[in-house]
Design an enzyme around this catalytic site. Structure first.
Site, PDB file in Angstrom:
ATOM      1  CG  HIS A 220      -0.232   0.356   2.495  1.00 57.39           C
ATOM      2  ND1 HIS A 220       0.594  -0.511   3.150  1.00 57.39           N
ATOM      3  CD2 HIS A 220      -0.202   1.498   3.220  1.00 57.39           C
ATOM      4  CE1 HIS A 220       1.091   0.052   4.233  1.00 57.39           C
ATOM      5  NE2 HIS A 220       0.631   1.277   4.301  1.00 57.39           N
TER       6      HIS A 220
HETATM    7  C1  UD1 Z   1      -2.169   5.612   5.933  1.00 62.18           C
HETATM    8  C2  UD1 Z   1      -0.841   6.097   6.529  1.00 62.18           C
HETATM    9  C3  UD1 Z   1       0.200   5.010   6.395  1.00 62.18           C
HETATM   10  C4  UD1 Z   1      -0.281   3.685   6.951  1.00 62.18           C
HETATM   11  C5  UD1 Z   1      -1.609   3.338   6.287  1.00 62.18           C
HETATM   12  C6  UD1 Z   1      -2.177   2.026   6.788  1.00 62.18           C
HETATM   13  C7  UD1 Z   1      -0.369   8.512   6.328  1.00 62.18           C
HETATM   14  C8  UD1 Z   1       0.456   9.525   5.631  1.00 62.18           C
HETATM   15  N1  UD1 Z   1      -0.329   7.256   5.826  1.00 62.18           N
HETATM   16  O1  UD1 Z   1      -1.964   5.418   4.534  1.00 62.18           O
HETATM   17  O2  UD1 Z   1       1.366   5.393   7.116  1.00 62.18           O
HETATM   18  O3  UD1 Z   1       0.684   2.685   6.713  1.00 62.18           O
HETATM   19  O4  UD1 Z   1      -2.535   4.396   6.547  1.00 62.18           O
HETATM   20  O5  UD1 Z   1      -3.359   1.701   6.133  1.00 62.18           O
HETATM   21  O6  UD1 Z   1      -1.018   8.842   7.284  1.00 62.18           O
HETATM   22  N2  UD1 Z   1      -9.489   4.738   2.111  1.00 62.18           N
HETATM   23  C9  UD1 Z   1     -10.666   4.035   2.133  1.00 62.18           C
HETATM   24  N3  UD1 Z   1     -11.239   3.765   3.347  1.00 62.18           N
HETATM   25  C10 UD1 Z   1     -10.689   4.175   4.515  1.00 62.18           C
HETATM   26  C11 UD1 Z   1      -9.499   4.907   4.482  1.00 62.18           C
HETATM   27  C12 UD1 Z   1      -8.901   5.171   3.271  1.00 62.18           C
HETATM   28  O7  UD1 Z   1     -11.179   3.648   1.094  1.00 62.18           O
HETATM   29  O8  UD1 Z   1     -11.267   3.887   5.596  1.00 62.18           O
HETATM   30  C13 UD1 Z   1      -8.843   4.993   0.797  1.00 62.18           C
HETATM   31  C14 UD1 Z   1      -9.177   6.352   0.233  1.00 62.18           C
HETATM   32  O9  UD1 Z   1      -9.261   6.242  -1.147  1.00 62.18           O
HETATM   33  C15 UD1 Z   1      -7.947   7.160   0.587  1.00 62.18           C
HETATM   34  C16 UD1 Z   1      -6.845   6.128   0.478  1.00 62.18           C
HETATM   35  O10 UD1 Z   1      -7.436   4.910   0.935  1.00 62.18           O
HETATM   36  O11 UD1 Z   1      -7.769   8.257  -0.235  1.00 62.18           O
HETATM   37  C17 UD1 Z   1      -5.637   6.435   1.296  1.00 62.18           C
HETATM   38  O12 UD1 Z   1      -5.990   6.651   2.679  1.00 62.18           O
HETATM   39  P1  UD1 Z   1      -5.047   7.557   3.607  1.00 62.18           P
HETATM   40  O13 UD1 Z   1      -5.525   7.543   5.004  1.00 62.18           O
HETATM   41  O14 UD1 Z   1      -4.844   8.903   2.966  1.00 62.18           O
HETATM   42  O15 UD1 Z   1      -3.633   6.857   3.507  1.00 62.18           O
HETATM   43  P2  UD1 Z   1      -3.212   5.318   3.549  1.00 62.18           P
HETATM   44  O16 UD1 Z   1      -2.659   4.940   2.225  1.00 62.18           O
HETATM   45  O17 UD1 Z   1      -4.286   4.466   4.138  1.00 62.18           O
END
Ligand code: UD1
Length: 378
Positions: A220
């Site tokens: 991821h």
């Molecule tokens: C975040 C953390 C990362 C951690 C990861 C674990 C930061 C900078 N990154 O990355 O360190 O390893 O979490 O998962 O804080 N989304 C969903 N459902 C959710 C949450 C997110 O669909 O409940 C999708 C959305 O499209 C979103 C994308 O995942 O834009 C990324 O989510 P985000 O929280 O921005 O970062 P992660 O890649 O999850």
């Protein structure tokens, strides 16, 4: 809101999936001392889907947050700013003696910044880890959070050196061990058997998936999944690996979205790859415990595999958790697919590294943390 205002409140923050297993043992430790401290839990809402949040709260026995900021997804700037805006009034109302943050996600630095500007001491759990790669958003979050923290709790000895090199006073730093391993040890007996998690998905495969005869994959990191060319190259290598060892792949929403947009999902449709939606904590623990090896770019899994003695092959150029390489079961291969194939084949042939359990990864980190907080702040 504060039913007994004479008991000092410690405000604890969670935001994203890897925070939940870190806060669970800390929260349950705090709950043992209701006459001494009142724990108050804020969830920023960075991760909000049931599979990314509720499954973890329920399985880890974390109470429903006292406050959910409901921030959700966005660019780094938007997400960080939204957390800050929503967190400030909560601090004004709750008036904690300190704010405790864990890990390195955007919610960690966002809440930390708001707290220190209001002169509320910040406590950082999992301090001092450094990948020395400033293109990683988490590395920026780690360095900045450590700079503004009053109490810094570390998981490995090298972290202390990293902090001292950055000018942090040694008396603020406490080596306490690893709260994520507290959670793992508390839950390993409750892990869900891998075949139950696979359910019917496993039966569609040409070969049935057997204990210790499959790999678990997670992917991821933005550096691996956000660029379609890199993601495509990695998924091709994964498809090839699956010819040697079936692969179970609980897919992160970010990766699913990028693979869909780049038209890469057919690479995952081989009969020896099982793609699952994000799984809960106990499901993941079961999948990993019964696997032959783990392929990952996650930070937490590098540590969990070391604690479980399962070989881990890390698809990154660096790690902020060097103890997993020096003492544990982790091998860093980067994203060169030839190196990756060679490492997988060697691990299958030899059984991989067995490693040893690092110092203080013994299930008592949360206890050590509270005893320092009590001594220094209460
Ligand atoms: C975040 C953390 C990362 C951690 C990861 C674990 C930061 C900078 N990154 O990355 O360190 O390893 O979490 O998962 O804080 N989304 C969903 N459902 C959710 C949450 C997110 O669909 O409940 C999708 C959305 O499209 C979103 C994308 O995942 O834009 C990324 O989510 P985000 O929280 O921005 O970062 P992660 O890649 O999850």
């Amino acid at each position: 809101m504060n039913s007994n205002s004479s008991i000092p409140t410690l405000l604890c923050v969670v935001g994203a999936r890897p925070n939940f297993m870190k806060i669970a043992p800390i929260f349950s430790e705090l709950k043992k001392y209701p006459q001494v401290v009142r724990p108050y839990l804020v969830h920023t809402g960075q991760h909000y889907d049931a599979a990314m949040k509720d499954a973890f709260f329920n399985q880890l026995g974390i109470p429903e947050p006292d406050m959910d900021l409901g921030v959700g997804s966005g660019s780094h700037a938007v997400q960080t700013a939204q957390v800050m805006l929503h967190f400030e009034p909560v601090l004004d109302e709750v008036k904690p003696f300190a704010v405790l943050v864990v890990g390195d996600v955007n919610s960690t630095i966002a809440c930390g910044l708001v707290a220190v500007k209001k002169h509320i001491p910040l406590i950082h759990v999992e301090s001092g880890l450094r990948s020395n790669d400033r293109y990683m958003p988490e590395e920026i979050n780690r360095v900045l959070t450590d700079q503004i923290s009053e109490l810094l709790f570390t998981t490995e000895r090298l972290a202390e050196k990293n902090l001292e090199n950055e000018g942090i006073a040694p008396d603020k730093i406490h080596f306490v061990g690893n709260v994520m391993i507290d959670s793992l040890l508390n839950n390993v007996k409750k892990a869900k058997p891998f075949y139950e998690t696979l359910g019917e998905r496993g039966e569609g495969l040409k070969l049935p998936i057997k204990e210790k005869e499959y790999a678990v994959l997670t992917l991821h990191r933005p550096s691996n999944v956000d660029d379609p060319e890199t993601l495509g190259r990695l998924l091709k290598a994964i498809a090839e690996i699956s010819l040697h060892l079936p692969i179970i792949f609980p897919i992160h929403p970010r990766t699913q979205k990028m693979a869909d947009e780049a038209g890469l999902t057919e690479l995952l449709e081989g009969s020896r790859i099982v793609v699952l939606p994000p799984v809960g904590y106990l499901e993941m623990l079961g999948l990993v415990s019964s696997s032959k090896l783990v392929l990952t770019d996650s930070g937490g899994l590098q540590e969990e595999t070391t604690a479980l003695g399962i070989p881990c092959i890390t698809l990154r150029e660096n790690t902020e958790r060097p103890i997993t390489v020096e003492q544990g079961t982790n091998t860093i291969v980067g994203t060169d697919t030839e190196k990756l194939m060679a490492c997988v084949k060697a691990t299958i042939a030899t059984g991989g590294r067995s490693g040893k359990i690092p110092e203080y990864w013994d299930g008592q980190a949360a206890e050590r943390i509270f005893s320092v907080i009590r001594e220094k702040m209460l």
